[in-house]
Design an enzyme around this catalytic site. Structure first.
Site, PDB file in Angstrom:
ATOM      1  NE  ARG A  59     -23.001  -9.877 -10.711  1.00  0.00           N
ATOM      2  CZ  ARG A  59     -23.711 -10.099 -11.824  1.00  0.00           C
ATOM      3  NH1 ARG A  59     -24.993 -10.385 -11.756  1.00  0.00           N
ATOM      4  NH2 ARG A  59     -23.131 -10.062 -13.000  1.00  0.00           N
ATOM      5  CG  HIS A  90     -27.267 -15.411 -11.396  1.00  0.00           C
ATOM      6  ND1 HIS A  90     -26.107 -14.996 -10.798  1.00  0.00           N
ATOM      7  CD2 HIS A  90     -27.508 -14.523 -12.401  1.00  0.00           C
ATOM      8  CE1 HIS A  90     -25.656 -13.917 -11.419  1.00  0.00           C
ATOM      9  NE2 HIS A  90     -26.487 -13.611 -12.398  1.00  0.00           N
TER      10      HIS A  90
HETATM   11  P1  NDP Z   1     -25.172  -0.119 -16.215  1.00  0.00           P
HETATM   12  O1  NDP Z   1     -23.724   0.063 -15.955  1.00  0.00           O
HETATM   13  O2  NDP Z   1     -25.700   0.171 -17.570  1.00  0.00           O
HETATM   14  O3  NDP Z   1     -26.015   0.786 -15.200  1.00  0.00           O
HETATM   15  C1  NDP Z   1     -25.648   0.936 -13.860  1.00  0.00           C
HETATM   16  C2  NDP Z   1     -26.622   1.899 -13.173  1.00  0.00           C
HETATM   17  O4  NDP Z   1     -26.335   1.893 -11.766  1.00  0.00           O
HETATM   18  C3  NDP Z   1     -26.453   3.343 -13.657  1.00  0.00           C
HETATM   19  O5  NDP Z   1     -27.706   3.984 -13.671  1.00  0.00           O
HETATM   20  C4  NDP Z   1     -25.583   3.957 -12.550  1.00  0.00           C
HETATM   21  O6  NDP Z   1     -25.760   5.352 -12.385  1.00  0.00           O
HETATM   22  C5  NDP Z   1     -26.108   3.234 -11.335  1.00  0.00           C
HETATM   23  N1  NDP Z   1     -25.121   3.249 -10.240  1.00  0.00           N
HETATM   24  C6  NDP Z   1     -23.913   2.655 -10.211  1.00  0.00           C
HETATM   25  N2  NDP Z   1     -23.291   2.922  -9.027  1.00  0.00           N
HETATM   26  C7  NDP Z   1     -24.169   3.687  -8.321  1.00  0.00           C
HETATM   27  C8  NDP Z   1     -24.116   4.269  -7.039  1.00  0.00           C
HETATM   28  N3  NDP Z   1     -23.054   4.143  -6.253  1.00  0.00           N
HETATM   29  N4  NDP Z   1     -25.182   4.984  -6.631  1.00  0.00           N
HETATM   30  C9  NDP Z   1     -26.267   5.142  -7.428  1.00  0.00           C
HETATM   31  N5  NDP Z   1     -26.377   4.604  -8.661  1.00  0.00           N
HETATM   32  C10 NDP Z   1     -25.328   3.886  -9.101  1.00  0.00           C
HETATM   33  O7  NDP Z   1     -25.515  -1.618 -15.780  1.00  0.00           O
HETATM   34  P2  NDP Z   1     -26.654  -2.592 -16.355  1.00  0.00           P
HETATM   35  O8  NDP Z   1     -27.952  -1.907 -16.225  1.00  0.00           O
HETATM   36  O9  NDP Z   1     -26.259  -3.110 -17.682  1.00  0.00           O
HETATM   37  O10 NDP Z   1     -26.532  -3.814 -15.327  1.00  0.00           O
HETATM   38  C11 NDP Z   1     -26.650  -3.623 -13.933  1.00  0.00           C
HETATM   39  C12 NDP Z   1     -26.302  -4.904 -13.190  1.00  0.00           C
HETATM   40  O11 NDP Z   1     -27.334  -5.868 -13.328  1.00  0.00           O
HETATM   41  C13 NDP Z   1     -25.066  -5.663 -13.680  1.00  0.00           C
HETATM   42  O12 NDP Z   1     -23.887  -5.054 -13.235  1.00  0.00           O
HETATM   43  C14 NDP Z   1     -25.282  -7.026 -13.065  1.00  0.00           C
HETATM   44  O13 NDP Z   1     -24.707  -7.063 -11.779  1.00  0.00           O
HETATM   45  C15 NDP Z   1     -26.802  -7.137 -12.939  1.00  0.00           C
HETATM   46  N6  NDP Z   1     -27.341  -8.169 -13.834  1.00  0.00           N
HETATM   47  C16 NDP Z   1     -28.010  -9.230 -13.314  1.00  0.00           C
HETATM   48  C17 NDP Z   1     -28.536 -10.211 -14.121  1.00  0.00           C
HETATM   49  C18 NDP Z   1     -29.315 -11.342 -13.550  1.00  0.00           C
HETATM   50  O14 NDP Z   1     -29.658 -12.275 -14.283  1.00  0.00           O
HETATM   51  N7  NDP Z   1     -29.631 -11.333 -12.267  1.00  0.00           N
HETATM   52  C19 NDP Z   1     -28.393 -10.165 -15.583  1.00  0.00           C
HETATM   53  C20 NDP Z   1     -27.685  -8.983 -16.042  1.00  0.00           C
HETATM   54  C21 NDP Z   1     -27.183  -8.042 -15.192  1.00  0.00           C
HETATM   55  P3  NDP Z   1     -25.078   6.419 -13.401  1.00  0.00           P
HETATM   56  O15 NDP Z   1     -25.593   6.090 -14.774  1.00  0.00           O
HETATM   57  O16 NDP Z   1     -25.575   7.716 -12.906  1.00  0.00           O
HETATM   58  O17 NDP Z   1     -23.606   6.235 -13.299  1.00  0.00           O
END
Ligand code: NDP
Length: 310
Positions: A225, A273
């Protein structure tokens, strides 16, 4: 199944498109646009950047459903309303994200970014070709998207590292977690890929401190983001010559304003995006599936943890 879905995105055209698709795919499901007769009975709000007064206007809503992978766009009021919040997880979207990130990696590995710059001054400049295994890629976020893409790239032959909040085990991906883990990943990444969700603990994470820990000449891909990135810090890191450049898909303000200096920073590539999205029919299938589960009081799919915000 009598569940009614209200489609509440910030773009009337997009809401109408989704309503029509839902009516076509599921004639038995009641699909409404805001303000339509009967919309007040909706129990599910299908949202992208919705109005923050949504629950005041539609008090019968029992489930807030993002029509995307992220939920940050729902806003604080809806995220903390105490209702379940679900999102879309789509295998096709994972493949799209893989393609986008691979494009960014190849740009650097094969110097296509430099070739474009040389073309603008009609300069014939050949570069040495680097092997995949010599390119170290560090993922911030190993969830549905980051976990899939990092594993695919490792299987394809790149040297892949990853960082998450909790410890992960992914084949051929060197996984780190926690604050120390972040430093270890940054220090050994030629390309850092951000695919974290946006929340209080990740906002502004791509800042000068992080860039300083990345090796000289390294590169950033941001497809998480816009608010993950401190734009001025990135511009400074690139203009000082410390970072090679960046591929940016997401921005704090979208569309990116014409006067934003990122447009003209040498080494920055901008996409609007479009890194990846879920297919529209798949969004509808997942909404309707969760509508059925809500009605049957069954466990919902892809529900977020309200405390973590993702
Ligand atoms: P998930 O919720 O499946 O995965 C999130 C990951 O981030 C997990 O591995 C989590 O760790 C990690 N994480 C979250 N907070 C922290 C932190 N504070 N420190 C370290 N690691 C952290 O999300 P998705 O993979 O489905 O999607 C991720 C993001 O991608 C979406 O939220 C969106 O913003 C973005 N996106 C962008 C798109 C684009 O076109 N540009 C399209 C789709 C999504 P843990 O598992 O250990 O909790």
């Amino acid at each position: 199944m009598s569940a009614a879905i209200l489609f509440a995105t910030n773009t009337p055209k997009y809401s109408s498109f989704l309503v029509n698709l839902c009516r076509e795919l599921y004639p038995d499901v009641k699909a409404f646009l805001p303000g339509e007769p009967g919309a007040e009975n909706a129990q599910i709000a299908a949202c992208w950047a919705p109005d923050q007064d949504l629950l005041i206007e539609y008090p019968n809503i029992k489930l807030i459903h993002s029509v995307a992978a992220g939920v940050d766009h729902l806003g604080e009021t809806l995220l903390t309303a105490g209702l379940p919040v679900c999102r879309v997880v789509d295998d096709g979207q994972k493949i799209g994200m893989f393609e986008y990130i691979l494009y960014g990696i190849l740009n650097v590995q094969r110097n296509f970014d430099k070739a474009i710059q040389e073309q603008s001054i009609k300069n014939w400049q050949r570069y040495p070709i680097r092997k995949k295994k010599d390119i170290r890629i560090g993922f911030l976020g190993l969830g549905e998207l980051g976990g899939y893409v990092s594993s695919q790239l490792a299987a394809f032959g790149y040297s892949v590292y990853g960082w998450s909040r909790t410890k992960k085990f992914l084949q051929d991906v060197h996984c780190y977690f926690g604050e120390d883990g972040l430093d270890s990943l940054l220090e050994q990444s030629d390309i850092v890929v951000n695919i974290l969700p946006l929340n209080a603990s990740t906002q502004g994470i791509l800042n000068a401190q992080v860039f300083n820990k990345m090796p000289e000449g390294s590169y950033l891909i941001n497809c998480g983001r816009g608010d993950h990135l401190v734009e001025a810090d990135l511009i400074q890191a690139i203009e000082s010559g410390h970072l090679r450049g960046a591929l940016l898909d997401v921005f704090s303000v979208e569309p990116l304003p014409e006067n934003n200096p990122l447009w003209t920073t040498q080494g920055v590539s901008i996409t609007p995006h479009v890194a990846s999205d879920a297919s529209k029919p798949e969004i509808i299938h997942q909404l309707v599936d969760n509508a059925k589960k809500l009605a049957a009081e069954e466990r919902l799919n892809n529900q977020i943890n309200p405390t973590l915000g993702y």
